[in-house]
Design a protein around this motif. Structure first.
Motif, PDB file in Angstrom:
ATOM      1  N   TYR A  74      44.918  43.429  38.764  1.00 17.36           N
ATOM      2  CA  TYR A  74      46.288  44.131  39.067  1.00 17.36           C
ATOM      3  C   TYR A  74      47.063  43.234  40.121  1.00 17.36           C
TER       4      TYR A  74
ATOM      5  N   TYR B 174      50.837  37.135  31.310  1.00 19.79           N
ATOM      6  CA  TYR B 174      50.437  38.506  32.290  1.00 19.79           C
ATOM      7  C   TYR B 174      50.627  39.884  31.849  1.00 19.79           C
ATOM      8  N   SER B 175      51.646  39.997  30.807  1.00 16.93           N
ATOM      9  CA  SER B 175      51.756  41.077  30.026  1.00 16.93           C
ATOM     10  C   SER B 175      50.759  41.600  29.090  1.00 16.93           C
TER      11      SER B 175
ATOM     12  N   VAL C  43      48.120  40.010  38.467  1.00 17.55           N
ATOM     13  CA  VAL C  43      49.200  40.441  37.505  1.00 17.55           C
ATOM     14  C   VAL C  43      50.599  40.332  38.315  1.00 17.55           C
TER      15      VAL C  43
ATOM     16  N   THR D  60      43.990  45.232  30.636  1.00 16.20           N
ATOM     17  CA  THR D  60      43.366  45.683  31.764  1.00 16.20           C
ATOM     18  C   THR D  60      43.359  47.114  31.812  1.00 16.20           C
TER      19      THR D  60
ATOM     20  N   ILE E  83      53.247  47.910  39.859  1.00 11.22           N
ATOM     21  CA  ILE E  83      51.819  47.507  40.129  1.00 11.22           C
ATOM     22  C   ILE E  83      51.570  47.672  41.677  1.00 11.22           C
TER      23      ILE E  83
ATOM     24  N   PHE F 179      54.389  47.421  30.259  1.00  8.49           N
ATOM     25  CA  PHE F 179      54.377  45.921  29.854  1.00  8.49           C
ATOM     26  C   PHE F 179      54.183  45.880  28.173  1.00  8.49           C
TER      27      PHE F 179
ATOM     28  N   ALA G 294      47.684  42.173  31.388  1.00  9.81           N
ATOM     29  CA  ALA G 294      47.918  43.566  32.023  1.00  9.81           C
ATOM     30  C   ALA G 294      47.573  44.938  30.971  1.00  9.81           C
TER      31      ALA G 294
END
Length: 554
Positions: free
Chosen positions: A384, A356-357, A387, A363, A457, A96, A360
């Protein structure tokens, strides 16, 4: 005669009790052969259930008593990550982070002023056919990519082997193979240094319209010189890493001891004994740290070299569609009111990939903290999964735009379109061939990373959360790759047999209670409770129940 009779009676009673023990074990469904334990300082191995987070950080003194262990083991809210979690989370973090960087590299405009682009950039075919890129030979670029990539691979594998703790023979084979790869890295770096030492100072960036404006190329000697110095440093550090890796592998110092005294003894049987009669204190730890430092140094230098390869790649010559009115698009319609065409992703794809990157990365960093709550683990799993969905959607949009750029836009034939030839005539400096090469490599790479991120993921969620099996002893769930190891060697409620009394009991009961009894106390039945199946003469037989909790010792 009386002595023979007494010895015969004792043997008969022992044989009889042993047969009775075997029959009871078979009736209770305990799988033979059981683990035999009989030494106080060599107890059965127990799982550390006090771990927190993917780093599996243990809580000090949390398992000092049997009651503490059973309280933690029976806590349903305590989520225990597997050994697979930490390396895979770090791998996803790398993916990511790379994806986030690629998004910044392929976007059009600034973050506060994004513009729509087309995932294709253009280069004159004559520039594509050159042996140079930014006035530096492409052979040097390829050598640096090969050396740096192989260096990252070799050092990463060495570190993974160190933490995976394989058997001695596979460990040594892998380390020797990685040492050979580092030797190849050293050779390639020396070659790149030899070629780039003369060519590095020639690096530069040339303006697009230099054929018409007579602008001079910008000198980039500093960046080229740094890349050449990195070639030298990688070669020198590879030599050091090879020497210390081979030496510490041969002496058996570059390793972490396997968990449990049984595994350590098995490894010692396959390794040659040390020839040093008196070994100073902490020699192995010092040699291990030196080897690890040498490998990490090579790893950091190779990663830095890859960054400089990308920076120097930015100096390659690119062009933009132009007409008499200036910059345009591939239609070359002088009356078009559309904005000019720029290489890059659309605003939609750029924002989606940034979103989303970034989610991620944040997270994963939060997940690396020592959380132990099952609720938090499920929250991370839900994020996750979100994502994963976003990455699949972004990948679909990327494929759509790449197909559109190829099918709807196509590639145009000449750089300046249908401009009259007399308008392009220059008696001083001849113009190059105007044939254009349309390139979409960086954008295809970004789309591939979208797919890799989704797969990574999905693998993590499946193996860490979905596919889990219950232990036949404790009922706790473990991933499929760990359940057999836990049931055979780690579960605290698995049955073990004491070699002294021939009793069958839980491993935790032997670890915390039984092994501290003296041999006469064991034979007399002191400390016997419902966690053991006694087969000793004079000790009552009680059923083996792994779910039984003995009362606390007063």
């Amino acid at each position: 005669v009386s002595t023979q009779s007494t010895w015969g009676d004792f043997c008969w009673k022992a044989l009889k009790s042993n047969r009775h023990s075997v029959s009871m074990v078979e009736q209770q469904g305990i799988i033979e052969p059981l683990e035999e334990v009989g030494y106080k300082n060599r107890p059965p191995l127990l799982e550390d259930v006090s771990i927190e987070g993917p780093t599996r950080t243990p809580i000090p003194h949390a398992l000092d008593t049997l009651e503490q262990r059973e309280e933690i083991e029976d806590d349903y809210n305590w989520w225990r990550y597997s050994k697979f979690a930490l390396p895979w989370l770090l791998f996803m973090l790398l993916i990511f982070a790379t994806l986030f960087t690629l998004t910044g590299y392929t976007q059009v405009g600034e973050l506060h002023d994004l513009r729509d682009g087309v995932p294709t950039y253009f280069q004159l075919q004559s520039d594509s056919d050159k042996n140079d890129e930014g006035a530096i030979p492409k052979s040097v670029r390829n050598l640096r990519i090969a050396a740096a990539s192989m260096g990252v691979f070799a050092t990463a594998v060495c570190i993974l082997v160190l933490y995976a703790k394989p058997r001695p023979i596979p460990r040594k084979i892998l380390h020797y193979i990685m040492a050979f790869i580092l030797f190849v890295v050293m050779v390639l770096s020396w070659i790149a240094f030899g070629i780039g030492e003369n060519k590095g100072r020639m690096s530069g960036r040339c303006p697009e319209m230099r054929y018409f404006t007579n602008e001079k190329c910008v000198n980039r000697e500093g960046v080229g010189t740094v890349a050449t110095i990195l070639d030298f440093l990688i070669a020198i550090s590879s030599i050091s890493a090879i020497l210390v890796l081979v030496y510490t592998t041969f002496t058996g110092d570059f390793k972490f001891n396997r968990t449990g005294w049984r595994e350590q003894e098995r490894d010692a049987e396959t390794e040659a004994p040390s020839k040093e009669l008196v070994k100073p204190h902490k020699v192995r730890q010092t040699r291990l740290l030196i080897t690890l430092f040498a490998l990490i140094l090579v790893l950091l230098l190779c990663i830095t070299q890859l960054v400089f390869v990308v920076v120097l790649h930015q100096d390659h010559d690119i062009i933009n569609p132009r007409s008499e009115r200036g910059r345009g698009n591939r239609t070359f319609d002088r009356y078009s009111n559309l904005p000019w065409e720029e290489p890059g992703w659309s605003i939609r794809n750029t924002r989606l990939r940034y979103s989303y990157s970034g989610i991620a990365i944040l997270t994963i960093l939060a997940n690396l903290l020592p959380w132990r709550s099952r609720i938090f683990a499920y929250i991370f799993a839900f994020i996750y999964f979100c994502v994963f969905v976003l990455s699949i959607v972004c990948f679909a949009f990327d494929v759509h735009e790449l197909r559109r750029a190829r099918n709807d836009y196509g590639c145009y034939g000449a750089w300046l379109g249908a401009s009259p030839s007399d308008a392009l005539y220059d008696p001083v400096q001849s113009l190059p061939n105007q044939k254009v090469n349309c390139i979409n490599g960086p954008y295809v790479c970004a789309a591939i990373f979208d797919f890799f991120a989704a797969v990574a993921i999905l693998i993590y969620i499946t193996f860490e959360y979905v596919i889990r099996y219950k232990s036949i002893h404790s009922g706790r769930k473990y991933p499929f790759f760990a359940i057999r190891k836990v049931e055979q060697d780690l579960d605290s409620r698995r049955p073990v047999r004491c070699e002294i009394t021939n009793e069958v009991m839980t491993a935790s009961h032997y670890y915390y209670r039984h092994r501290f009894l003296s041999e006469p106390e064991m034979l007399a039945g002191y400390g016997a409770d419902a966690t053991s199946t006694s087969s000793s003469y004079g000790v009552p037989h009680t059923p083996y129940d792994p779910a039984y909790k003995p009362p606390p010792v007063l």
